[in-house]
Design a protein around this motif. Structure first.
Motif, PDB file in Angstrom:
ATOM      1  N   ARG A 188      -2.434  -7.668  -2.570  1.00 40.79           N
ATOM      2  CA  ARG A 188      -2.891  -7.623  -1.175  1.00 40.79           C
ATOM      3  C   ARG A 188      -3.444  -6.256  -0.814  1.00 40.79           C
ATOM      4  O   ARG A 188      -4.387  -6.137  -0.038  1.00 40.79           O
ATOM      5  N   THR A 189      -2.870  -5.203  -1.359  1.00 38.52           N
ATOM      6  CA  THR A 189      -3.279  -3.849  -1.006  1.00 38.52           C
ATOM      7  C   THR A 189      -4.537  -3.419  -1.751  1.00 38.52           C
ATOM      8  O   THR A 189      -5.433  -2.797  -1.163  1.00 38.52           O
ATOM      9  N   LEU A 191      -6.499  -5.487  -4.166  1.00 44.28           N
ATOM     10  CA  LEU A 191      -7.482  -6.457  -4.662  1.00 44.28           C
ATOM     11  C   LEU A 191      -8.006  -7.382  -3.567  1.00 44.28           C
ATOM     12  O   LEU A 191      -9.124  -7.212  -3.096  1.00 44.28           O
ATOM     13  N   PHE A 192      -7.205  -8.352  -3.172  1.00 44.07           N
ATOM     14  CA  PHE A 192      -7.672  -9.338  -2.191  1.00 44.07           C
ATOM     15  C   PHE A 192      -6.608  -9.572  -1.126  1.00 44.07           C
ATOM     16  O   PHE A 192      -5.416  -9.613  -1.419  1.00 44.07           O
ATOM     17  N   GLU A 193      -7.089  -9.748   0.105  1.00 48.64           N
ATOM     18  CA  GLU A 193      -6.195 -10.052   1.218  1.00 48.64           C
ATOM     19  C   GLU A 193      -6.741 -11.264   1.961  1.00 48.64           C
ATOM     20  O   GLU A 193      -7.948 -11.339   2.227  1.00 48.64           O
ATOM     21  N   PRO A 194      -5.895 -12.242   2.300  1.00 48.90           N
ATOM     22  CA  PRO A 194      -6.367 -13.398   3.070  1.00 48.90           C
ATOM     23  C   PRO A 194      -6.429 -13.081   4.567  1.00 48.90           C
ATOM     24  O   PRO A 194      -5.585 -12.369   5.097  1.00 48.90           O
ATOM     25  N   SER A 210     -12.186  -8.839  -0.273  1.00 52.31           N
ATOM     26  CA  SER A 210     -11.953  -7.901  -1.376  1.00 52.31           C
ATOM     27  C   SER A 210     -11.667  -6.518  -0.816  1.00 52.31           C
ATOM     28  O   SER A 210     -12.447  -5.973  -0.031  1.00 52.31           O
ATOM     29  N   LYS A 211     -10.535  -5.937  -1.219  1.00 54.59           N
ATOM     30  CA  LYS A 211     -10.129  -4.636  -0.703  1.00 54.59           C
ATOM     31  C   LYS A 211     -10.767  -3.483  -1.478  1.00 54.59           C
ATOM     32  O   LYS A 211     -10.801  -2.349  -0.999  1.00 54.59           O
ATOM     33  N   PHE A 212     -11.269  -3.742  -2.676  1.00 52.17           N
ATOM     34  CA  PHE A 212     -11.756  -2.682  -3.554  1.00 52.17           C
ATOM     35  C   PHE A 212     -13.251  -2.406  -3.383  1.00 52.17           C
ATOM     36  O   PHE A 212     -13.758  -1.416  -3.898  1.00 52.17           O
ATOM     37  N   LEU A 245      -3.729   0.064   3.405  1.00 61.67           N
ATOM     38  CA  LEU A 245      -2.312   0.023   3.085  1.00 61.67           C
ATOM     39  C   LEU A 245      -1.527  -0.709   4.169  1.00 61.67           C
ATOM     40  O   LEU A 245      -1.902  -0.663   5.349  1.00 61.67           O
ATOM     41  N   PRO A 246      -0.444  -1.392   3.809  1.00 67.48           N
ATOM     42  CA  PRO A 246       0.400  -2.022   4.834  1.00 67.48           C
ATOM     43  C   PRO A 246       0.898  -0.990   5.841  1.00 67.48           C
ATOM     44  O   PRO A 246       1.328   0.098   5.474  1.00 67.48           O
ATOM     45  N   PHE A 247       0.781  -1.340   7.113  1.00 73.01           N
ATOM     46  CA  PHE A 247       1.220  -0.503   8.237  1.00 73.01           C
ATOM     47  C   PHE A 247       0.362   0.757   8.405  1.00 73.01           C
ATOM     48  O   PHE A 247       0.686   1.622   9.222  1.00 73.01           O
TER      49      PHE A 247
END
Length: 261
Positions: free
Chosen positions: A37-38, A40-43, A64-66, A75-77
């Motif tokens: 999730r951080t 590569l990929f996040e829905p 795509s995060k990259f 990043l989370p939060f």
């Protein structure tokens, strides 16, 4: 007795070992999910109609995060560990991108990038101008869509061709026009400053985007979260959720696994 005792001890050891393996498996799975999730990929899901017709209310997509590298918003939060972006790759004109809202960075937005640093953007009589040149569009015909309030949007559908950037060719995508009136259709000329981009919704008359300087305005490149890639699920939700027998009808089967462009 010894055999019995040994059997009991062995059973306890096996049980403890089995529980430990289960815990480790769960921890590993969670770590893998966080990494994916951080990095590569996040829905994401689409809650509003500002990107109709490209994205419909109820679409679920992978981002795509990259593609653009990483900022604290990757990043989370969003911990304030560093500023700017690392492994940065510049966005392209025409990309559908997820980014953090400029007035409240806890909110995710999704729009199309139409202007890059140095670009001159203006809308006159409903026509988009980029660097003094009218962006070509071809009329397709009438179009009716449903927004997040279940209201009908009746307008005209067009193919719009944005000039490419960074060595990439022109980007052809669809837009929805409801009217030629209003501030959003007759704007001042905007000049995108360094380190920012200009974003617009494909539903040009129902989108709070960079044309509104007291709302979204220019978006810092640091705010980029990722590049919208594929719709993996789409749900109409016109019936109450408890009517489970309607679920198969609610799924928009023709939108599943569709690339975003």
């Amino acid at each position: 007795m010894t055999q019995v005792n040994n059997g009991q001890a062995g059973s306890g050891t096996k049980a403890a070992s089995g529980f430990g393996e289960t815990v480790r498996t769960i921890v590993y799975a969670l770590l893998i999910a966080v990494v994916v999730r951080t990095l590569l990929f996040e829905p994401f899901n689409i809650p509003s109609g500002s990107m109709i017709p490209t994205l419909q209310v109820g679409d679920y997509l992978f981002v795509s995060k990259f593609t653009y590298g990483y900022s604290k918003f990757s990043l989370p939060f969003s911990p304030n560990l560093f500023s700017g972006r690392i492994l940065y790759s510049a966005p392209h004109r025409g990309d559908v991108a997820v980014f953090r809202f400029t007035r409240d960075t806890s909110i995710d937005y999704i729009k199309r990038i139409v202007g890059l640093p140095g670009d001159h953007i203006q809308v006159r009589d409903g026509l988009l101008y980029l660097n003094g040149t009218e962006v070509p569009r071809t009329e397709i015909g009438d179009y009716v869509a449903i927004d997040e309030h279940r209201d009908q949007l009746q307008g005209r559908l067009y193919d719009e061709t944005l000039p490419g950037s960074g060595g990439r060719g022109p980007v052809v995508h669809q837009i929805l026009r409801l009217t030629n009136d209003g501030m959003q259709n007759n704007t001042p000329e905007y000049v995108v400053p360094p380190g920012y981009f200009f974003a617009m919704g494909d539903d040009r008359d129902d989108s709070a985007d960079s044309r509104f300087m007291d709302d979204l305005g220019y978006v810092p490149i640091e705010n980029l979260v990722g590049h919208a890639q594929m719709i993996f699920f789409s749900f109409d939700a016109s019936h109450p959720l408890w009517q489970f027998w309607e679920w198969p009808v609610e799924i928009r089967w023709n939108r599943l696994f569709r690339w975003v462009r």
